[in-house]
Design a protein around this motif. Sequence first.
Motif, PDB file in Angstrom:
ATOM      1  N   ARG A   1       0.836  -1.202   0.000  1.00 60.57           N
ATOM      2  CA  ARG A   1       0.000   0.000   0.000  1.00 60.57           C
ATOM      3  C   ARG A   1       0.870   1.251   0.000  1.00 60.57           C
ATOM      4  O   ARG A   1       0.623   2.211  -0.742  1.00 60.57           O
ATOM      5  CB  ARG A   1      -0.925   0.009   1.226  1.00 60.57           C
ATOM      6  N   LYS A   2       1.916   1.250   0.813  1.00 57.40           N
ATOM      7  CA  LYS A   2       2.828   2.403   0.870  1.00 57.40           C
ATOM      8  C   LYS A   2       3.522   2.616  -0.472  1.00 57.40           C
ATOM      9  O   LYS A   2       3.671   3.751  -0.932  1.00 57.40           O
ATOM     10  CB  LYS A   2       3.865   2.207   1.977  1.00 57.40           C
ATOM     11  N   MET A   3       3.957   1.522  -1.097  1.00 56.93           N
ATOM     12  CA  MET A   3       4.635   1.656  -2.385  1.00 56.93           C
ATOM     13  C   MET A   3       3.672   2.076  -3.484  1.00 56.93           C
ATOM     14  O   MET A   3       4.044   2.854  -4.368  1.00 56.93           O
ATOM     15  CB  MET A   3       5.338   0.343  -2.739  1.00 56.93           C
ATOM     16  N   LYS A   4       2.435   1.603  -3.415  1.00 59.26           N
ATOM     17  CA  LYS A   4       1.430   2.013  -4.399  1.00 59.26           C
ATOM     18  C   LYS A   4       1.101   3.499  -4.234  1.00 59.26           C
ATOM     19  O   LYS A   4       0.960   4.228  -5.221  1.00 59.26           O
ATOM     20  CB  LYS A   4       0.170   1.164  -4.267  1.00 59.26           C
ATOM     21  N   ALA A   5       0.992   3.959  -2.998  1.00 58.45           N
ATOM     22  CA  ALA A   5       0.689   5.367  -2.738  1.00 58.45           C
ATOM     23  C   ALA A   5       1.784   6.278  -3.298  1.00 58.45           C
ATOM     24  O   ALA A   5       1.517   7.419  -3.680  1.00 58.45           O
ATOM     25  CB  ALA A   5       0.522   5.604  -1.233  1.00 58.45           C
ATOM     26  N   GLN A   6       2.991   5.763  -3.362  1.00 54.98           N
ATOM     27  CA  GLN A   6       4.129   6.525  -3.868  1.00 54.98           C
ATOM     28  C   GLN A   6       4.339   6.259  -5.366  1.00 54.98           C
ATOM     29  O   GLN A   6       5.309   6.710  -5.945  1.00 54.98           O
ATOM     30  CB  GLN A   6       5.366   6.141  -3.057  1.00 54.98           C
ATOM     31  N   ASN A   7       3.391   5.527  -5.976  1.00 48.87           N
ATOM     32  CA  ASN A   7       3.440   5.204  -7.413  1.00 48.87           C
ATOM     33  C   ASN A   7       4.691   4.433  -7.814  1.00 48.87           C
ATOM     34  O   ASN A   7       5.267   4.669  -8.875  1.00 48.87           O
ATOM     35  CB  ASN A   7       3.298   6.478  -8.259  1.00 48.87           C
ATOM     36  N   LEU A   8       5.087   3.484  -6.967  1.00 51.12           N
ATOM     37  CA  LEU A   8       6.213   2.615  -7.292  1.00 51.12           C
ATOM     38  C   LEU A   8       5.744   1.263  -7.817  1.00 51.12           C
ATOM     39  O   LEU A   8       6.492   0.570  -8.504  1.00 51.12           O
ATOM     40  CB  LEU A   8       7.103   2.392  -6.060  1.00 51.12           C
ATOM     41  N   VAL A   9       4.511   0.892  -7.474  1.00 51.08           N
ATOM     42  CA  VAL A   9       3.938  -0.357  -7.958  1.00 51.08           C
ATOM     43  C   VAL A   9       2.513  -0.102  -8.422  1.00 51.08           C
ATOM     44  O   VAL A   9       1.889   0.881  -8.029  1.00 51.08           O
ATOM     45  CB  VAL A   9       3.942  -1.465  -6.865  1.00 51.08           C
ATOM     46  N   LYS A  10       2.049  -1.003  -9.263  1.00 47.82           N
ATOM     47  CA  LYS A  10       0.643  -0.957  -9.663  1.00 47.82           C
ATOM     48  C   LYS A  10       0.055  -2.327  -9.393  1.00 47.82           C
ATOM     49  O   LYS A  10       0.776  -3.331  -9.342  1.00 47.82           O
ATOM     50  CB  LYS A  10       0.487  -0.531 -11.120  1.00 47.82           C
ATOM     51  N   GLU A  11      -1.252  -2.351  -9.217  1.00 44.95           N
ATOM     52  CA  GLU A  11      -1.903  -3.603  -8.867  1.00 44.95           C
ATOM     53  C   GLU A  11      -2.884  -4.045  -9.934  1.00 44.95           C
ATOM     54  O   GLU A  11      -3.406  -3.244 -10.689  1.00 44.95           O
ATOM     55  CB  GLU A  11      -2.604  -3.489  -7.510  1.00 44.95           C
ATOM     56  N   ASN A  12      -3.091  -5.358  -9.966  1.00 43.15           N
ATOM     57  CA  ASN A  12      -4.018  -5.973 -10.891  1.00 43.15           C
ATOM     58  C   ASN A  12      -4.771  -7.041 -10.106  1.00 43.15           C
ATOM     59  O   ASN A  12      -4.168  -8.023  -9.677  1.00 43.15           O
ATOM     60  CB  ASN A  12      -3.247  -6.581 -12.073  1.00 43.15           C
ATOM     61  N   LYS A  13      -6.066  -6.847  -9.893  1.00 41.57           N
ATOM     62  CA  LYS A  13      -6.849  -7.794  -9.112  1.00 41.57           C
ATOM     63  C   LYS A  13      -7.302  -8.946  -9.996  1.00 41.57           C
ATOM     64  O   LYS A  13      -7.780  -8.747 -11.099  1.00 41.57           O
ATOM     65  CB  LYS A  13      -8.062  -7.108  -8.495  1.00 41.57           C
ATOM     66  N   ARG A  14      -7.117 -10.155  -9.466  1.00 41.48           N
ATOM     67  CA  ARG A  14      -7.568 -11.375 -10.131  1.00 41.48           C
ATOM     68  C   ARG A  14      -8.280 -12.224  -9.095  1.00 41.48           C
ATOM     69  O   ARG A  14      -7.635 -12.864  -8.280  1.00 41.48           O
ATOM     70  CB  ARG A  14      -6.388 -12.148 -10.696  1.00 41.48           C
ATOM     71  N   GLY A  15      -9.574 -12.177  -9.147  1.00 39.95           N
ATOM     72  CA  GLY A  15     -10.351 -12.885  -8.128  1.00 39.95           C
ATOM     73  C   GLY A  15     -10.123 -12.239  -6.777  1.00 39.95           C
ATOM     74  O   GLY A  15     -10.201 -11.029  -6.632  1.00 39.95           O
ATOM     75  N   GLN A  16      -9.783 -13.062  -5.799  1.00 40.35           N
ATOM     76  CA  GLN A  16      -9.553 -12.518  -4.459  1.00 40.35           C
ATOM     77  C   GLN A  16      -8.117 -12.043  -4.256  1.00 40.35           C
ATOM     78  O   GLN A  16      -7.803 -11.421  -3.248  1.00 40.35           O
ATOM     79  CB  GLN A  16      -9.898 -13.555  -3.390  1.00 40.35           C
ATOM     80  N   TRP A  17      -7.239 -12.345  -5.209  1.00 39.92           N
ATOM     81  CA  TRP A  17      -5.830 -12.004  -5.048  1.00 39.92           C
ATOM     82  C   TRP A  17      -5.465 -10.757  -5.846  1.00 39.92           C
ATOM     83  O   TRP A  17      -6.029 -10.479  -6.887  1.00 39.92           O
ATOM     84  CB  TRP A  17      -4.952 -13.172  -5.480  1.00 39.92           C
TER      85      TRP A  17
END
Length: 108
Positions: free
Chosen positions: A52-68
Amino acid sequence: MDMLVDIADDLKLLGDKTRLTMLSLLKEREWCVCEFVEIFDISQPAISQHLRKMKAQNLVKENKRGQWVHYSLDVDNKPHIQAVLDQMPDSRTILTNLNKELIITECK
C-alpha cells in the motif's frame, strides 16, 4: 523543490529492507500478495501494508484477479528508483539468500 521532496519520499521507502527486496523481485515479473507472504514469512496484512505504501508513492501498480492482487513495478518515470534497482541482485539470488526456492505459483 517538490521534485526533491518526491525523490526523498521515494528513497525513504527503499530504506526498509522488505520493501527494497519486494521492489527488486518485481524487476523481473509481477508477484501476488500470497507469494510475498510465503517468501517473507510475515502476515498478509503486513505485506499489504508495505505494498500500500509503495502504491501510494506510485512505485507499484496492482491488478486484481479474483480474491488475489498481483503487483508489478511502476517506475518508468522514476529514474532514481530504477538506478537503485539496477544495482540489486536478481530474484534467484534474492530467494537463495532468503533460503526460499523460486516459486511461481497461481494463488488460489
